[in-house]
Design a protein around this motif. Structure first.
Motif, PDB file in Angstrom:
ATOM      1  N   THR A  35      -8.043 -12.880  -5.953  1.00  0.00           N
ATOM      2  CA  THR A  35      -9.186 -12.726  -5.041  1.00  0.00           C
ATOM      3  C   THR A  35      -9.017 -11.501  -4.139  1.00  0.00           C
ATOM      4  O   THR A  35     -10.006 -10.888  -3.757  1.00  0.00           O
ATOM      5  CB  THR A  35      -9.380 -13.970  -4.150  1.00  0.00           C
ATOM      6  N   GLN A  36      -7.793 -11.137  -3.794  1.00  0.00           N
ATOM      7  CA  GLN A  36      -7.569 -10.013  -2.871  1.00  0.00           C
ATOM      8  C   GLN A  36      -7.110  -8.753  -3.620  1.00  0.00           C
ATOM      9  O   GLN A  36      -6.569  -7.855  -2.981  1.00  0.00           O
ATOM     10  CB  GLN A  36      -6.494 -10.343  -1.835  1.00  0.00           C
ATOM     11  N   GLN A  92      -7.980  -5.345  -2.026  1.00  0.00           N
ATOM     12  CA  GLN A  92      -7.396  -5.123  -0.711  1.00  0.00           C
ATOM     13  C   GLN A  92      -5.884  -4.942  -0.783  1.00  0.00           C
ATOM     14  O   GLN A  92      -5.316  -4.090  -0.090  1.00  0.00           O
ATOM     15  CB  GLN A  92      -7.741  -6.322   0.184  1.00  0.00           C
ATOM     16  N   LEU A  93      -5.232  -5.736  -1.623  1.00  0.00           N
ATOM     17  CA  LEU A  93      -3.781  -5.622  -1.751  1.00  0.00           C
ATOM     18  C   LEU A  93      -3.416  -4.244  -2.302  1.00  0.00           C
ATOM     19  O   LEU A  93      -2.500  -3.587  -1.807  1.00  0.00           O
ATOM     20  CB  LEU A  93      -3.240  -6.722  -2.681  1.00  0.00           C
ATOM     21  N   LYS A 136      -5.153  -1.489  -2.129  1.00  0.00           N
ATOM     22  CA  LYS A 136      -5.455  -0.452  -1.157  1.00  0.00           C
ATOM     23  C   LYS A 136      -4.345  -0.351  -0.110  1.00  0.00           C
ATOM     24  O   LYS A 136      -3.898   0.746   0.247  1.00  0.00           O
ATOM     25  CB  LYS A 136      -6.787  -0.781  -0.466  1.00  0.00           C
ATOM     26  N   ASN A 137      -3.894  -1.498   0.356  1.00  0.00           N
ATOM     27  CA  ASN A 137      -2.894  -1.478   1.407  1.00  0.00           C
ATOM     28  C   ASN A 137      -1.490  -1.185   0.900  1.00  0.00           C
ATOM     29  O   ASN A 137      -0.689  -0.590   1.613  1.00  0.00           O
ATOM     30  CB  ASN A 137      -2.927  -2.789   2.185  1.00  0.00           C
ATOM     31  N   LEU A 151       1.951 -12.858   0.793  1.00  0.00           N
ATOM     32  CA  LEU A 151       1.384 -11.624   0.236  1.00  0.00           C
ATOM     33  C   LEU A 151       1.433 -10.472   1.242  1.00  0.00           C
ATOM     34  O   LEU A 151       1.519  -9.310   0.843  1.00  0.00           O
ATOM     35  CB  LEU A 151      -0.032 -11.878  -0.274  1.00  0.00           C
ATOM     36  N   GLY A 152       1.386 -10.782   2.531  1.00  0.00           N
ATOM     37  CA  GLY A 152       1.635  -9.742   3.534  1.00  0.00           C
ATOM     38  C   GLY A 152       3.017  -9.128   3.315  1.00  0.00           C
ATOM     39  O   GLY A 152       3.200  -7.907   3.348  1.00  0.00           O
ATOM     40  N   ARG A 176       5.106  -1.303  -0.422  1.00  0.00           N
ATOM     41  CA  ARG A 176       5.118  -0.017   0.274  1.00  0.00           C
ATOM     42  C   ARG A 176       6.545   0.543   0.313  1.00  0.00           C
ATOM     43  O   ARG A 176       6.764   1.736   0.126  1.00  0.00           O
ATOM     44  CB  ARG A 176       4.656  -0.183   1.719  1.00  0.00           C
ATOM     45  N   ASN A 177       7.500  -0.325   0.595  1.00  0.00           N
ATOM     46  CA  ASN A 177       8.887   0.122   0.675  1.00  0.00           C
ATOM     47  C   ASN A 177       9.374   0.643  -0.674  1.00  0.00           C
ATOM     48  O   ASN A 177      10.122   1.621  -0.735  1.00  0.00           O
ATOM     49  CB  ASN A 177       9.795  -1.015   1.150  1.00  0.00           C
TER      50      ASN A 177
END
Lengths: 429, 429
Positions: A24-25, A28-29, A31-32, A311-312, A319-320
Motif C-alpha cells: 500500500t505504501q 511513498q517508501l 520516494k523516501n 517500515l520507518g 537510506r543507510n
C-alpha cells in the motif's frame, strides 16, 4: 535505480501487516528511501498454512539458509518473536553482512548486548523502533534527537493490556478478573496474559529504554517487576478518594552512579499527565537536566502501528545502505552502571491493613512503622460493620527493604487480621 | 581520532546555551558522535560587547568570510534568527560544502524550499530540530520514524507564550492585557510580543510541520493566522460552561488532494488531551491511517532545551560526516499540493451576540444563519441587567466563508448591538 530487497521472518500478525504496507505504501517508501523496497523472501515454518495475504509462488521458504545465503537480500525484518531461533538468525544475518530490523523486545531485553556488539562488529544496522510503544517514536529520539542530554529519568505506561484492564476496573467498577476477561474478549489481552499482567512485558521494554537513555546495559533480569493481579476495586476507590489513580508504571532513573529500573503498580496523583492515559494508550516521559521534560504518547500496540514503525526503520536502513553508512548509530560499548536493588530504592507507600477492633491496635502498628523508619504522611481509619477497623496509610519515602520488614512484623501482630494492600506511591513525578 | 569543528553564528541566548553545553557535555557528545566536537569560531557582530560566557582570545569574528573560508569548519550552527543575513550565510555555507544546523523558523517557513534545494544540490545536511517545539523531538520523527505512514493531520499547541497567557487568563481570571504583562514580567513573552500573540510564530512552525508531514511545500504565507488578542475572560467562562477550553491551535490537514493549514484560537473539549496542556508547554498530535495517533509533549522553548535540540542535530551531522553520508535525509523535490483557502475550510463556530431586547430579534438572527447554511447545535440566551440579551451559539460545521458572510449580515441588523465573539470550535480532534 537499484532496488533494495528485504526478507520478512515470520508470517504472524506483524509480518502480514508489514507485507501489506509494503504494497500500500510502495510509492511513498520508494520516494523516501530513494529506491524501491521490495519483498525478496519470507521465512515461514508452515508452508501450507492458509494466510490472509496473497504471496507469489515460491516467495515463502521454511529454510533459513535460503535467505541467509541470498546475497540480493540486504535487510532482514525479524517478526518471529521470542529468543530462539530469532537470536541465531539475527546474529547470523549481521555476521553475513545484512542489516536487521526487529520488534523483538524479549530478545533485546535479554541479549541486547550480544546483538548490539554483533551489529557493531559487522558494521551493519540493528533498528528496533517497534520494540517499545508500537508506532510511538521513542527509540529513534533516544538514539538521535535526545542524544546531547544526560537523561536522568524515563518513566511511563508501556503496556497497553494492563492499562486497559486498570481503566476498565476503575471506570466500570469491575473486578480484576472481569476486566481481564473483557480485555481478552476485545483482543487486547492474550489467551495467556501472564507476561503482560505480571509486568514482564513492561520490564523488557523498560530494559531497552534504560539501556538507550543511560548508555549503560540494562537487562530484563535487572528490572524489578511486580504485576497488577492483586489490585482490587477497593484499592482503586480508596486511592481515588485520596487523590490518586493506580497505574502500572515503568520507572528508570540514573543519578550518574547507579540505575533504578522497576515496573510495578503505583498510585499517581490525578493531576499527573500519566493519570489521564487510558485504555490501550502508552505514554513515556523522558527527563534530562537540559531538555527538561518531554512526553511521547500514542497507541502502544496493534498490527499497523507496529508495521508502520518497522517500515520507518526499513526506510532508514535502506537510506543507510544507499549512502554506505550502515552501523552509524550503533551503540558504543557501554559502561555498565550498577543497578540499585529494589530493597534500597526509596518510595512512598500506600498500605491498607485490617485490624481487630482492640484498644491499642493502632499504637502497635505505628510503633513498628516507627521502628523501621517509616513515617506516616496520611492516615484514614474506617470502622467496618464487622467491628474490625481498616487502616489506610500513605507514608513518606522509605527504603523498600525497610517497608517490607515493617509489614512482615505487622503481619505477625495478634491484632492484624490481614495486610490488604501494599502499593508504592509516585508523586515526585 | 579526527575532531569535528563547528562555528556558531550569533551569541544570543541560544548561541550562548550551545557553547555552554558544548563544554558541559563534551564527553557525551564525543562518545555519541564518535569524535570530539569542538567550537572553531563564533560570528558576532559586536566584538566588544560583554557576554555571559568566556571565550578564548580570537574565537570571535565579525567577518563571515573568516568562517566561510575556513575549511577546518565543517558544521555551521546558525542562531542569528530572522531572514537576512542568515539566509545568505546558510546558502553560502551549504554551497561551500559545510552542513548546517539551525533553529531559524522564520527563515525555514519563508525560504524552506530554497534552503532544502541548496542542501540537496550540495549533498550536505540541513537539520532543524530546534525550529519547532524546543527540545521536543518532532522534526526527527517526522523525517524518520514516521516516514512510512501517509500522515493526514498534525495539530497542536506550538506557541508557549500564548499558551501561558491563555492559561493565566483562565486560571486567574485575568484580562488578556494583564496576563500578557505577567508573561512579559516572567520572561515568557518578548517586549514586542506581536509575532507570538498574532499567531505568526505558530504559523511559521505550522508551515515547517506541514511541509515535513505531507511532503509538500507549505510556506508561512500559506498558513491562515489569527491571534488571541481579542479573547476575553467572558469568552473563557462561557466556553467553560459549555464544556470547552480556549487554546491557540495549529491545525494542518491533508486529504491527499488539498492541504489545510491554519492557526487560530479555538474551543476544544475539556476532555481533549490538548486542553490539559498548560503554561509554556507545547503538544503536537500526529495522525496517520496506519500509526493511528501519537502525541509529543514538552516545554517548547528555553535556552537549554533548544540548545539540547541543536546539539542533538550537531551529533547527528557529525556522525554523517564521519560516515560520509551527508545529505541522506534531504527532502526530495516535493510535489506541491494546493492550499485550501480559509473561506472554504469547514469548522464549527462559537458565536456571541449582544442584541437589543426586542420581540423577534432572535428570529432575525436565526433567519440569516439559516440563509447561509449555518445550523445551530446549541444556543444559550442570557438576559442582562441592561435589558439587552446575549446570545451564545455553537454551530454545526460550515464553510468559514459562509459563516463570515452570515456574521456580516447579522452585524448590519438594527437589533444587533454588537458581535461580541466569533471563534472556531474543534472537537472532531
Amino acid at each position: 535505480m537499484e532496488k533494495i530487497k528485504i526478507a520478512v521472518l515470520g508470517l504472524g500478525t506483524l509480518g502480514q501487516g508489514i507485507i501489506t504496507m509494503l504494497n500500500t505504501q510502495r510509492e511513498q517508501l520508494a520516494k523516501n528511501a530513494g529506491c524501491p523496497i521490495e519483498l525478496g523472501r519470507v521465512l515461514e515454518k508452515y508452508l501450507t498454512k492458509k494466510r490472509g495475504i496473497p504471496l507469489p509462488e515460491g516467495m515463502c521458504t521454511n529454510r533459513w539458509e535460503d535467505i541467509l545465503n541470498d546475497d540480493s537480500i540486504q535487510i532482514i525484518v525479524e517478526t518471529i518473536g521470542g529468543i530462539e531461533p530469532a537470536r541465531t538468525y539475527i546474529l547470523q544475518a549481521l555476521q553475513g553482512g545484512k542489516s536487521v530490523v526487529t520488534a523483538n523486545k524479549d530478545l533485546l531485553a535479554a541479549y541486547g548486548q550480544e546483538l548490539f556488539r554483533a551489529a557493531r562488529e559487522a558494521k551493519r544496522d540493528l533498528y528496533f523502533e517497534a520494540s517499545v510503544g508500537g508506532a510511538i517514536p521513542i527509540i529513534g529520539p533516544l538514539r538521535q534527537s535526545l542524544i546531547a542530554d544526560r537523561l536522568s529519568q524515563v518513566m511511563g505506561i508501556i503496556n497497553g493490556t494492563t492499562n486497559y484492564v486498570l481503566t476498565k476496573m476503575e471506570e466500570e467498577n469491575s473486578s480484576f478478573e472481569k476486566a481481564l476477561q473483557e480485555a481478552q474478549d476485545s483482543g487486547f489481552a492474550e489467551a495467556d496474559p501472564t507476561a503482560d499482567i505480571e509486568g514482564h512485558d513492561a520490564a523488557r521494554k523498560a530494559a531497552i529504554l534504560a539501556t538507550l537513555a543511560f548508555h549503560s546495559q540494562v537487562n530484563f533480569n535487572d528490572v524489578y517487576a511486580e504485576g497488577i493481579s492483586k489490585i482490587t476495586k477497593e484499592d482503586m476507590a480508596l486511592a481515588r478518594n485520596l487523590g490518586y489513580r493506580i497505574k502500572l508504571l515503568a520507572i528508570c532513573r540514573n543519578d550518574g552512579e547507579v540505575i533504578e529500573a522497576r515496573v510495578h503498580p503505583a498510585l499517581i496523583p490525578l493531576d499527573h499527565p500519566l493519570s489521564g492515559v487510558r485504555d490501550i494508550y502508552n505514554a513515556i516521559f523522558v527527563k534530562g537536566p537540559e531538555l527538561g521534560e518531554t512526553m511521547f504518547y500514542g497507541v502502544g500496540t496493534g498490527q499497523l502501528p507496529s508495521a508502520s514503525a518497522v517500515l520507518g526503520d526499513v526506510v532508514a536502513v535502506a537510506r543507510n545502505i544507499r549512502y554506505d553508512c550502515q552501523g552509524r548509530l550503533n551503540m558504543v560499548e557501554n559502561r555498565i552502571l550498577p543497578i540499585l536493588p529494589i530493597e534500597k530504592v526509596k518510595t512512598r507507600f500506600f498500605l491498607r491493613l485490617l485490624l481487630k477492633d482492640e484498644a491499642g491496635a493502632l499504637a502497635q502498628v505505628t510503633d513498628i512503622l516507627g521502628q523501621w523508619g517509616v513515617s506516616i504522611a496520611r492516615l484514614v481509619q474506617i470502622v467496618l460493620d464487622s467491628g474490625d477497623a481498616e487502616l489506610v496509610f500513605v507514608t513518606h519515602e522509605v527504603a523498600n527493604g525497610q517497608m517490607q520488614q515493617a509489614v512482615a512484623k505487622i503481619r505477625q501482630l495478634a491484632v492484624t487480621k490481614k495486610v490488604l494492600t501494599l502499593l508504592r506511591v509516585e508523586d515526585s513525578n
